[in-house]
Write a protein that holds these residues in place. Structure first.
Motif, PDB file in Angstrom:
ATOM      1  N   MET A  11     113.335  17.727  21.456  1.00 20.58           N
ATOM      2  CA  MET A  11     111.997  18.046  20.966  1.00 20.58           C
ATOM      3  C   MET A  11     110.960  17.942  22.083  1.00 20.58           C
ATOM      4  SD  MET A  11     111.870  19.023  17.969  1.00 20.58           S
ATOM      5  CE  MET A  11     113.438  19.556  17.372  1.00 20.58           C
ATOM      6  N   VAL A  12     111.061  16.918  22.913  1.00 24.75           N
ATOM      7  CA  VAL A  12     110.128  16.746  24.032  1.00 24.75           C
ATOM      8  C   VAL A  12     110.264  17.918  25.002  1.00 24.75           C
ATOM      9  CG1 VAL A  12     109.617  15.319  26.060  1.00 24.75           C
ATOM     10  CG2 VAL A  12     109.952  14.231  23.836  1.00 24.75           C
ATOM     11  N   LEU A  13     111.486  18.330  25.307  1.00 20.97           N
ATOM     12  CA  LEU A  13     111.709  19.472  26.211  1.00 20.97           C
ATOM     13  C   LEU A  13     111.139  20.759  25.617  1.00 20.97           C
ATOM     14  CD1 LEU A  13     115.312  18.807  27.571  1.00 20.97           C
ATOM     15  CD2 LEU A  13     113.166  18.678  28.830  1.00 20.97           C
ATOM     16  N   MET A  14     111.299  20.946  24.312  1.00 22.07           N
ATOM     17  CA  MET A  14     110.761  22.148  23.662  1.00 22.07           C
ATOM     18  C   MET A  14     109.239  22.137  23.712  1.00 22.07           C
ATOM     19  SD  MET A  14     113.523  22.857  20.552  1.00 22.07           S
ATOM     20  CE  MET A  14     112.286  22.817  19.350  1.00 22.07           C
ATOM     21  N   ILE A  15     108.624  20.989  23.461  1.00 23.80           N
ATOM     22  CA  ILE A  15     107.158  20.898  23.503  1.00 23.80           C
ATOM     23  C   ILE A  15     106.659  21.152  24.923  1.00 23.80           C
ATOM     24  CG2 ILE A  15     105.223  19.287  23.269  1.00 23.80           C
ATOM     25  CD1 ILE A  15     106.706  18.118  20.830  1.00 23.80           C
ATOM     26  N   LEU A  16     107.331  20.584  25.934  1.00 22.01           N
ATOM     27  CA  LEU A  16     106.957  20.822  27.329  1.00 22.01           C
ATOM     28  C   LEU A  16     107.112  22.295  27.691  1.00 22.01           C
ATOM     29  CD1 LEU A  16     108.434  17.694  29.147  1.00 22.01           C
ATOM     30  CD2 LEU A  16     106.024  18.225  28.746  1.00 22.01           C
ATOM     31  N   ASN A  17     108.170  22.943  27.180  1.00 25.40           N
ATOM     32  CA  ASN A  17     108.393  24.363  27.435  1.00 25.40           C
ATOM     33  C   ASN A  17     107.261  25.190  26.837  1.00 25.40           C
ATOM     34  OD1 ASN A  17     109.687  26.636  28.382  1.00 25.40           O
ATOM     35  ND2 ASN A  17     111.045  26.801  26.609  1.00 25.40           N
ATOM     36  N   ILE A  18     106.838  24.857  25.625  1.00 26.11           N
ATOM     37  CA  ILE A  18     105.742  25.587  24.976  1.00 26.11           C
ATOM     38  C   ILE A  18     104.446  25.380  25.754  1.00 26.11           C
ATOM     39  CG2 ILE A  18     104.300  25.655  22.900  1.00 26.11           C
ATOM     40  CD1 ILE A  18     106.886  25.037  21.303  1.00 26.11           C
ATOM     41  N   MET A  19     104.189  24.158  26.183  1.00 27.58           N
ATOM     42  CA  MET A  19     102.970  23.880  26.943  1.00 27.58           C
ATOM     43  C   MET A  19     102.978  24.633  28.274  1.00 27.58           C
ATOM     44  SD  MET A  19     102.439  19.820  26.097  1.00 27.58           S
ATOM     45  CE  MET A  19     101.346  19.572  27.455  1.00 27.58           C
ATOM     46  N   THR A  20     104.124  24.673  28.929  1.00 32.01           N
ATOM     47  CA  THR A  20     104.239  25.410  30.193  1.00 32.01           C
ATOM     48  C   THR A  20     103.966  26.892  29.957  1.00 32.01           C
ATOM     49  OG1 THR A  20     105.868  23.831  31.010  1.00 32.01           O
ATOM     50  CG2 THR A  20     105.762  25.962  32.125  1.00 32.01           C
ATOM     51  N   GLY A  21     104.511  27.437  28.877  1.00 30.98           N
ATOM     52  CA  GLY A  21     104.275  28.842  28.540  1.00 30.98           C
ATOM     53  C   GLY A  21     102.800  29.126  28.314  1.00 30.98           C
ATOM     54  N   VAL A  22     102.106  28.227  27.649  1.00 27.99           N
ATOM     55  CA  VAL A  22     100.668  28.409  27.410  1.00 27.99           C
ATOM     56  C   VAL A  22      99.902  28.379  28.724  1.00 27.99           C
ATOM     57  CG1 VAL A  22      98.631  27.321  26.381  1.00 27.99           C
ATOM     58  CG2 VAL A  22     100.727  27.526  25.051  1.00 27.99           C
ATOM     59  N   PHE A  23     100.230  27.418  29.603  1.00 24.34           N
ATOM     60  CA  PHE A  23      99.550  27.329  30.887  1.00 24.34           C
ATOM     61  C   PHE A  23      99.803  28.567  31.748  1.00 24.34           C
ATOM     62  CE2 PHE A  23      99.603  22.540  30.345  1.00 24.34           C
ATOM     63  CZ  PHE A  23      98.235  22.461  30.102  1.00 24.34           C
ATOM     64  N   VAL A  24     101.029  29.019  31.769  1.00 22.24           N
ATOM     65  CA  VAL A  24     101.362  30.211  32.560  1.00 22.24           C
ATOM     66  C   VAL A  24     100.637  31.430  31.998  1.00 22.24           C
ATOM     67  CG1 VAL A  24     103.228  31.812  33.170  1.00 22.24           C
ATOM     68  CG2 VAL A  24     103.561  29.356  33.434  1.00 22.24           C
ATOM     69  N   GLY A  25     100.598  31.559  30.670  1.00 20.21           N
ATOM     70  CA  GLY A  25      99.890  32.677  30.047  1.00 20.21           C
ATOM     71  C   GLY A  25      98.411  32.662  30.392  1.00 20.21           C
ATOM     72  N   ASP A  26      97.789  31.480  30.329  1.00 16.41           N
ATOM     73  CA  ASP A  26      96.374  31.362  30.688  1.00 16.41           C
ATOM     74  C   ASP A  26      96.143  31.700  32.159  1.00 16.41           C
ATOM     75  OD1 ASP A  26      95.742  30.652  28.121  1.00 16.41           O
ATOM     76  OD2 ASP A  26      95.577  28.488  28.536  1.00 16.41           O
ATOM     77  N   ALA A  27      97.037  31.232  33.003  1.00 14.73           N
ATOM     78  CA  ALA A  27      96.911  31.517  34.437  1.00 14.73           C
ATOM     79  C   ALA A  27      97.029  33.024  34.703  1.00 14.73           C
ATOM     80  CB  ALA A  27      97.966  30.757  35.229  1.00 14.73           C
ATOM     81  N   MET A  28      97.949  33.678  34.019  1.00 12.50           N
ATOM     82  CA  MET A  28      98.124  35.126  34.188  1.00 12.50           C
ATOM     83  C   MET A  28      96.863  35.875  33.741  1.00 12.50           C
ATOM     84  SD  MET A  28     101.025  35.632  35.602  1.00 12.50           S
ATOM     85  CE  MET A  28     101.539  37.282  35.280  1.00 12.50           C
ATOM     86  N   GLU A  29      96.263  35.462  32.653  1.00  6.18           N
ATOM     87  CA  GLU A  29      95.029  36.093  32.182  1.00  6.18           C
ATOM     88  C   GLU A  29      93.894  35.895  33.178  1.00  6.18           C
ATOM     89  OE1 GLU A  29      93.860  35.171  28.156  1.00  6.18           O
ATOM     90  OE2 GLU A  29      95.942  35.316  27.468  1.00  6.18           O
ATOM     91  N   MET A  30      93.829  34.712  33.776  1.00  4.40           N
ATOM     92  CA  MET A  30      92.782  34.449  34.771  1.00  4.40           C
ATOM     93  C   MET A  30      92.972  35.314  36.005  1.00  4.40           C
ATOM     94  SD  MET A  30      92.299  30.320  34.401  1.00  4.40           S
ATOM     95  CE  MET A  30      91.379  30.204  35.905  1.00  4.40           C
ATOM     96  N   VAL A  31      94.199  35.479  36.438  1.00  2.00           N
ATOM     97  CA  VAL A  31      94.477  36.325  37.605  1.00  2.00           C
ATOM     98  C   VAL A  31      94.095  37.767  37.302  1.00  2.00           C
ATOM     99  CG1 VAL A  31      96.349  37.312  38.988  1.00  2.00           C
ATOM    100  CG2 VAL A  31      96.251  34.855  38.612  1.00  2.00           C
ATOM    101  N   LYS A  32      94.453  38.245  36.128  1.00  2.00           N
ATOM    102  CA  LYS A  32      94.120  39.616  35.747  1.00  2.00           C
ATOM    103  C   LYS A  32      92.615  39.806  35.690  1.00  2.00           C
ATOM    104  CE  LYS A  32      94.850  43.043  32.144  1.00  2.00           C
ATOM    105  NZ  LYS A  32      95.361  43.299  30.818  1.00  2.00           N
TER     106      LYS A  32
END
Length: 169
Positions: A11-32
């Protein structure tokens, strides 16, 4: 107990994976957004430069003929406000003659507004590899033409010397 620890770890790994996905998505939007902002800023700067050059051209075109001559350009560069405008495109007043000759691609001793604005905007940017290749190709073409003309002249001189009975070196 071990199943519960494994379950919690999963569960901790899944939550960390989701958080990483959110951060990466936000970073991609900022770059764009940053790229879009940079492109928009470049377009705005080009538009400003276009209008500044057009206004400069109209100020230099004293007789309102729609063309400027080297004399008109040199005369206007004695005014400090026009010198400052000219310097914003990276050209000093003493380079006016060189710039004029460079922009006068048709050799008419006059620049129309298109020749002036497009030429200055092209010169404002840094030389690109393509520009350098074009220049080198043009130089090679001119050198071949000149070499051919020199050989032709030399052949004529040698033939004339031969006809006069003078031995060639």
């Amino acid at each position: 107990g071990t199943i519960f620890v494994a379950y919690m770890l999963l569960m901790v790994l899944m939550i960390l994976n989701i958080m990483t996905g959110v951060f990466v998505g936000d970073a991609m939007e900022m770059v764009k957004a940053n790229k879009e902002f940079s492109v928009q800023r470049e377009i705005e700067q080009r538009n400003k430069m276009f209008h500044r050059l057009k206004d400069f051209f109209n100020a230099v075109d004293i007789d309102q003929s729609g063309t400027i001559t080297l004399q008109e350009l040199q005369r206007c560069l004695t005014h400090s406000d026009l010198q400052a405008t000219f310097q914003t495109i990276g050209v000093e007043g003493n380079d006016a003659t060189t710039l004029f000759r460079l922009l006068d691609v048709d050799g008419s001793e006059q620049l129309d507004i298109e020749e002036f604005v497009v030429g200055c905007m092209t010169l404002k940017g840094h030389a690109k590899a393509l520009d350098m290749e074009v220049l080198m190709k043009e130089n090679r073409r001119v050198m071949k033409t000149m070499l051919r003309a020199v050989r032709n002249q030399l052949s004529q001189v040698l033939a004339r010397l031969d006809s006069l009975g003078i031995p060639a070196l």
